[in-house]
Design a protein around this motif. Structure first.
Motif, PDB file in Angstrom:
ATOM      1  N   LEU A 283      12.367   6.302   9.119  1.00 33.69           N
ATOM      2  CA  LEU A 283      10.837   6.596   8.059  1.00 33.69           C
ATOM      3  C   LEU A 283      10.580   8.140   6.715  1.00 33.69           C
ATOM      4  N   ALA A 284      11.862   8.896   8.055  1.00 37.70           N
ATOM      5  CA  ALA A 284      11.980  10.202   6.111  1.00 37.70           C
ATOM      6  C   ALA A 284      12.872   9.461   5.612  1.00 37.70           C
ATOM      7  N   SER A 285      13.553   8.391   5.752  1.00 34.32           N
ATOM      8  CA  SER A 285      14.949   7.811   5.119  1.00 34.32           C
ATOM      9  C   SER A 285      14.267   6.766   4.229  1.00 34.32           C
ATOM     10  N   ARG A 286      12.455   6.375   4.216  1.00 34.65           N
ATOM     11  CA  ARG A 286      11.618   5.109   3.716  1.00 34.65           C
ATOM     12  C   ARG A 286      10.809   6.315   2.631  1.00 34.65           C
ATOM     13  N   VAL A 287      10.833   7.614   2.559  1.00 32.84           N
ATOM     14  CA  VAL A 287       9.938   8.470   1.653  1.00 32.84           C
ATOM     15  C   VAL A 287      10.764   8.432   0.606  1.00 32.84           C
ATOM     16  N   LEU A 288      10.372   8.675  -0.635  1.00 38.54           N
ATOM     17  CA  LEU A 288      10.563   7.937  -1.846  1.00 38.54           C
ATOM     18  C   LEU A 288      10.633   9.483  -2.825  1.00 38.54           C
ATOM     19  N   THR A 289       9.836  10.403  -2.604  1.00 38.11           N
ATOM     20  CA  THR A 289       9.494  11.481  -2.936  1.00 38.11           C
ATOM     21  C   THR A 289       9.449  12.789  -1.673  1.00 38.11           C
ATOM     22  N   TRP A 290       9.378  13.870  -1.512  1.00 37.77           N
ATOM     23  CA  TRP A 290       9.272  15.189  -0.870  1.00 37.77           C
ATOM     24  C   TRP A 290       8.904  16.433  -1.852  1.00 37.77           C
ATOM     25  N   GLU A 291       7.731  16.206  -1.853  1.00 39.50           N
ATOM     26  CA  GLU A 291       6.881  16.581  -3.446  1.00 39.50           C
ATOM     27  C   GLU A 291       6.342  18.168  -2.553  1.00 39.50           C
ATOM     28  N   LEU A 292       6.798  19.391  -2.705  1.00 37.43           N
ATOM     29  CA  LEU A 292       6.917  21.074  -1.921  1.00 37.43           C
ATOM     30  C   LEU A 292       6.308  21.539  -3.014  1.00 37.43           C
ATOM     31  N   VAL A 293       4.561  21.666  -2.462  1.00 44.11           N
ATOM     32  CA  VAL A 293       3.667  22.421  -3.136  1.00 44.11           C
ATOM     33  C   VAL A 293       3.893  23.950  -3.001  1.00 44.11           C
TER      34      VAL A 293
ATOM     35  N   THR B  68       1.075  -1.085  -0.321  1.00 49.01           N
ATOM     36  CA  THR B  68       0.098   0.032   0.132  1.00 49.01           C
ATOM     37  C   THR B  68       1.284   1.361  -0.248  1.00 49.01           C
ATOM     38  N   ALA B  69       0.550   2.221  -0.551  1.00 50.05           N
ATOM     39  CA  ALA B  69       1.275   3.514  -0.930  1.00 50.05           C
ATOM     40  C   ALA B  69       0.579   4.181   0.207  1.00 50.05           C
ATOM     41  N   LEU B  70       1.768   5.435   0.776  1.00 48.57           N
ATOM     42  CA  LEU B  70       1.127   5.813   2.198  1.00 48.57           C
ATOM     43  C   LEU B  70       1.624   7.127   1.417  1.00 48.57           C
ATOM     44  N   VAL B  71       0.877   8.367   1.606  1.00 46.43           N
ATOM     45  CA  VAL B  71       0.758  10.154   1.153  1.00 46.43           C
ATOM     46  C   VAL B  71       0.692  10.771   2.772  1.00 46.43           C
ATOM     47  N   LEU B  72       1.865  11.163   3.102  1.00 50.24           N
ATOM     48  CA  LEU B  72       1.745  12.317   4.000  1.00 50.24           C
ATOM     49  C   LEU B  72       1.347  13.467   3.709  1.00 50.24           C
ATOM     50  N   ALA B  73       0.631  13.881   3.871  1.00 47.09           N
ATOM     51  CA  ALA B  73       0.173  15.412   3.712  1.00 47.09           C
ATOM     52  C   ALA B  73      -0.094  16.478   4.470  1.00 47.09           C
ATOM     53  N   GLY B  74       0.518  17.608   4.611  1.00 51.17           N
ATOM     54  CA  GLY B  74      -0.169  18.887   5.454  1.00 51.17           C
ATOM     55  C   GLY B  74       1.189  19.996   5.759  1.00 51.17           C
ATOM     56  N   ALA B  75       0.876  21.017   5.928  1.00 47.98           N
ATOM     57  CA  ALA B  75       1.811  22.238   6.779  1.00 47.98           C
ATOM     58  C   ALA B  75       2.746  21.740   7.788  1.00 47.98           C
ATOM     59  N   GLY B  76       3.904  21.330   7.205  1.00 47.43           N
ATOM     60  CA  GLY B  76       4.948  20.677   8.201  1.00 47.43           C
ATOM     61  C   GLY B  76       5.206  19.601   8.901  1.00 47.43           C
ATOM     62  N   SER B  77       4.723  19.143   7.453  1.00 50.24           N
ATOM     63  CA  SER B  77       4.888  17.405   7.940  1.00 50.24           C
ATOM     64  C   SER B  77       6.674  16.842   7.390  1.00 50.24           C
ATOM     65  N   GLU B  78       7.006  17.989   6.898  1.00 52.86           N
ATOM     66  CA  GLU B  78       8.346  17.336   6.480  1.00 52.86           C
ATOM     67  C   GLU B  78       9.134  17.630   7.883  1.00 52.86           C
ATOM     68  N   ARG B  79       8.705  18.305   8.022  1.00 53.50           N
ATOM     69  CA  ARG B  79       9.299  18.533   9.364  1.00 53.50           C
ATOM     70  C   ARG B  79       8.800  17.111  10.416  1.00 53.50           C
ATOM     71  N   ALA B  80       8.170  17.410  10.507  1.00 53.53           N
ATOM     72  CA  ALA B  80       7.289  15.974  11.394  1.00 53.53           C
ATOM     73  C   ALA B  80       8.147  14.732  11.493  1.00 53.53           C
ATOM     74  N   LEU B  81       8.670  14.611   9.715  1.00 53.50           N
ATOM     75  CA  LEU B  81       8.753  13.200   9.569  1.00 53.50           C
ATOM     76  C   LEU B  81      10.647  13.044   9.801  1.00 53.50           C
ATOM     77  N   ARG B  82      11.361  14.268   9.530  1.00 58.39           N
ATOM     78  CA  ARG B  82      12.299  14.855   9.826  1.00 58.39           C
ATOM     79  C   ARG B  82      12.872  14.371  11.534  1.00 58.39           C
ATOM     80  N   ARG B  83      11.869  14.349  12.216  1.00 58.30           N
ATOM     81  CA  ARG B  83      12.452  14.359  13.219  1.00 58.30           C
ATOM     82  C   ARG B  83      12.226  12.526  13.603  1.00 58.30           C
ATOM     83  N   VAL B  84      11.899  11.516  12.453  1.00 60.85           N
ATOM     84  CA  VAL B  84      11.740  10.249  12.702  1.00 60.85           C
ATOM     85  C   VAL B  84      12.542  10.196  12.171  1.00 60.85           C
ATOM     86  N   PRO B  85      14.290  10.157  11.781  1.00 55.28           N
ATOM     87  CA  PRO B  85      14.915   9.617  10.356  1.00 55.28           C
ATOM     88  C   PRO B  85      14.550   8.325  10.088  1.00 55.28           C
TER      89      PRO B  85
END
Length: 392
Positions: free
Chosen positions: A305-315, A286-303
């Motif tokens: 999980l962050a290392s498993r992110v395929l794409t960091w998409e900035l809008v 299953t693909a997982l899409v994590l979205a939200g303002a500041g979501s990238e900072r939250a994920l960076r606090r859990v290395p």
């Protein structure tokens, strides 16, 4: 306590470490600090065993009957016992919170939801119709359609503009869905992340496989486990034990789906670690899409999980040079506004924020409705901007 004491002696102890320990053992940060001072004074490095009130299975079942309402639970306990031996509200809250964090499942009795009349759109009385169409110059625009009913369009007649950011989100979501990857969609509030994501999901070959997860603020792992089960339509099939429940979730994640978790910045570290564990399982497809303002900072606090992110998409926000073109495509009202006036609005109020521009469009549409030769001039723009920002 031993590790905290070692970090403090090395000058590396921070509030984040204390908060993590407090959340793990179910006490306040103040209590952990007190334990730390006691460890320095007495040399006792193990946290003292708390002896106190425990929620029995009967009381826990009663909590489920009252829908998890602790105040109502205490009232019922007082009615049964005549007020004797009833713990305080703060004690009940603390013990129940501790048990839930430890994975104790709460079976809440829910009343059936009775469908009532839908609330009318405040602007529907303006009589503006939404029609399908295609933009000029070969650009494709998507009008509000049935399968995009959840796209938040603040004014009838507005279009979801197929900008470069929307196209990029579309490619990212399609890629993640094809390979079952984790992606992070982030950007400042109001930049159009939700609209772009909703459009991208609607264009997938199998949009019915999309599941949305709705989380509260700082959910515990048991709470996240339950909302994941709801999103995957597991219902009451989820076992009570944490191990069996996680195995059931993994089995459900074997199917090719797209799981969308908006407002991911609300998730604390333990919840993100729990997600990482589920998506580390070799059978997860299953693909997982994590979205939200500041979501990238939250994920960076859990290395992990962050290392498993395929794409960091900035809008990103709209650039000054593209605002006029995008707004003219967004709503025909802006096609009659001069480029200088559009630039003035963006400089003083809009700042490239799509949500702000949508609110401005909503105000202007309401103001000119019914006027045969209404002209959106600088004076009208100043009045409209003042409604959002105060006098300029």
């Amino acid at each position: 306590m031993r590790r905290l004491l070692e970090r403090q002696q090395a000058g590396e102890l921070t509030t984040r470490h204390v908060r993590a320990v407090a959340e793990t053992v179910g006490v306040s940060e103040r209590t952990v600090w007190r334990w730390l001072e006691q460890a320095k004074t007495t040399g006792q490095v193990e946290a003292p065993v708390r002896q106190g009130y425990a929620v029995s299975d009967e009381v826990w079942a009663l909590l489920g009957e009252v829908g998890g309402n602790v105040a109502e639970l205490r009232r019922r306990l007082a009615a049964v016992s005549g007020g004797a031996s009833v713990p305080s509200a703060s004690t009940l809250h603390r013990v129940i919170r501790r048990d839930r964090r430890a994975g104790r499942a709460l079976m809440v009795e829910r009343e059936p939801v009775v469908a009532g009349p839908s609330r009318p759109d405040p602007l529907s009385e303006l009589g503006l119709n939404v029609v399908a169409g295609q933009g000029a110059g070969g650009q494709v625009f998507l009008r509000e359609q049935k399968h995009l009913a959840q796209v938040p369009v603040l004014v009838p007649g507005a279009q979801v503009v197929h900008t470069s950011a929307v196209r990029s989100v579309l490619r990212t979501v399609a890629h993640a869905a094809a390979v079952g990857a984790v992606v992070c969609l982030y950007g400042d509030a109001g930049q159009g992340k939700t609209v772009a994501l909703q459009y991208a999901l609607s264009q997938l070959p199998h949009p019915a496989r999309v599941r949305r997860v709705h989380v509260g603020v700082h959910p515990t792992v048991p709470e996240l486990r339950r909302v994941l089960a709801d999103a995957l339509e597991l219902g009451r099939r989820l076992p009570r034990g944490a191990g069996g429940a996680d195995l059931t979730l993994v089995n459900a994640l074997r199917q090719p789906r797209v799981l969308v978790l908006d407002e991911a910045q609300r998730l604390p570290g333990p919840a993100l670690e729990f997600l990482r564990g589920l998506w580390d399982h070799p059978d997860t497809d299953t693909a997982l899409v994590l979205a939200g303002a500041g979501s990238e900072r939250a994920l960076r606090r859990v290395p992990a999980l962050a290392s498993r992110v395929l794409t960091w998409e900035l809008v990103p926000r709209l650039g000054p040079r593209e605002v006029a073109t995008v707004m003219a495509a967004f709503h025909p009202l802006w096609g009659n506004v001069t480029a200088d006036d559009v630039a003035w609005v963006d400089e003083h109020v809009g700042h490239g924020n799509f949500r702000t521009w949508a609110k401005l469009t909503s105000h202007l549409t309401a103001e000119i409705y019914g006027k045969s030769r209404a002209v959106v001039d600088r004076r009208m723009l100043e009045r409209t901007c003042a409604r959002l920002m105060g006098p300029l």
